[in-house]
Enzyme design. Structure first.
Site: not given
Length: 414
Positions: A225, A212, A168, A285
């Site tokens: 969920r 989290r 997933y 980044f």
């Protein structure tokens, strides 16, 4: 800016917070004037302010491609996350989403707040996408197609095993890592990274978010969920939602620690991926979110507040991470520090203590053996013996708005 209480407690946050504020203003000034590109960058600021800041460091063409890539996948994620959409409506949209990005007229109303705006005005994103170079378009389409198919698969499938969990996370985040590697390569700035390492970069971030966001996800209306794998949580409770109840606090923390230990599996792969990057802007980044991820894991570990509210890095610490993360040495230092912080929280009676310590020691060994840890570097670990004069703190608080006003007035306009 950070809260007054946090600034009083951490006055050394002030300078990084000021720099972050100025960087945010600078980023807002760089929003393009074309309506479709203006919409895209404004939406980017609304759905992820930290991402909008970090992306500004990239060159124009790559920055535009990454911006659109992010918004396309955010839109796809909005469809997946909206529990009010019937499965028979949602699944076909997810599977066909890679074709919708070529259609300037397509939109689908779902989500809430800024995400609803993104979906209602998705034609702006499609218009900008069609202006990208062909190699960028092909990379974005490929990842969107694979991600949509993976999301559709898990609409109809529970996350039962750890393998399911990894699969997933691959679909919703590992593919983001693969896509970014493709975009970096297409820009001519980087060699094409391996799929394995690219996948680990995504999994480390996604697993951190899933840990989290437990409470937010389990309390989702109209339907929870549930992304924590049954193979892990069933060792501690009968139902995943049982973790949020106070009578299960001890078991909840043990389950949490098990989840964090699983996420740490990807840390060394992330360090390898980042150490191979050549372009400084691309490096920053990639590196800043990874440092924030291990910092968040350090805060979440052994912390019952994950099941009571929101646990996240204070804004001042986030500002420090953005300010300090410039080189691979900075990343090794941050991973070493946050691993040390996490290590200090391990309870020897925790059922996964031995495994957790082993993984933390492996991360620290990788950092130490890099030869890039400097004794003179600024550490993220607070020195408890450090004290600040109350007078100095109040002086700083008084001077803060004056300094900020001065910097704003003397910043050259663009």
């Amino acid at each position: 800016m950070g809260s007054l209480g946090a600034i009083v407690k951490h006055p050394d946050d002030i300078y990084p917070l000021l720099k972050l504020k100025m960087a945010a203003r600078q980023a807002e000034k760089q929003i393009p004037t074309e309506p479709h590109w203006g919409f895209c960058y404004q939406m980017l600021h609304k759905v992820s302010r930290s991402f909008a800041l970090v992306i500004q460091q990239l060159g124009t063409d790559l920055r535009n491609a990454v911006c659109i890539f992010y918004l396309v996948l955010r839109a796809l994620d909005t469809v997946e996350d909206d529990t009010a959409i019937d499965t028979d409506v949602k699944v076909p949209i997810l599977i066909a989403f890679h074709r919708h990005i070529y259609d300037r007229d397509w939109h689908f109303s779902c989500g809430t707040n800024e995400y609803k705006v993104l979906m209602d005005q998705f034609h702006h994103v499609s218009t900008a996408f069609l202006e990208l170079e062909k190699n960028y378009q092909e990379a974005i389409e490929d990842i969107t197609k694979r991600m949509g198919a993976g999301m559709a698969k898990f609409i109809c499938k529970e996350v039962e095993t750890v393998d399911d969990y990894d699969e997933y996370c691959h679909y919703v985040a590992g593919l983001v890592g693969l896509g970014l590697s493709k975009l970096f390569h297409a820009s001519g700035s980087e060699d094409l990274a391996s799929d394995y390492l690219s996948n680990s970069m995504g999994l480390f971030l996604q697993k951190t978010n899933i840990i989290r966001d437990y409470l937010e996800d389990i309390n989702e209306i109209p339907k929870s969920r549930m992304f924590w794998p049954r193979q892990i949580w069933s060792k501690y409770v009968n139902k995943l939602e049982d973790l949020k109840y106070k009578e299960n606090s001890n078991k909840a923390v043990q389950c949490l620690n098990d989840m964090v230990t699983n996420a740490l599996l990807h840390a060394e792969d992330c360090l390898k991926y980042m150490s191979d990057l050549r372009d400084p802007a691309i490096f920053r980044f990639c590196a800043i979110p990874q440092v924030m991820a291990i910092g968040t894991l350090a805060l979440c570990y052994n912390n019952i507040e994950v099941f009571r509210g929101v646990v996240k890095m204070r804004r001042g610490l986030t500002a420090k991470v953005i300010d300090r993360t410039k080189t691979v040495a900075d990343v090794y230092g941050a991973f070493f520090d946050f691993s040390s912080m996490l290590k200090s929280k391990v309870d020897k009676n925790d059922p996964n203590a031995t495994k957790t310590l082993s993984r933390l020691e492996a991360i620290q060994k990788t950092c130490s053996e890099s030869g890039l840890l400097s004794k003179s570097r600024k550490s993220y670990i607070l020195n408890n013996g450090r004290t600040y004069s109350l007078t100095l703190i109040f002086i700083l608080i008084i001077l803060l708005p004056i300094i900020f006003a001065y910097l704003s007035a003397n910043r050259p306009s663009i």
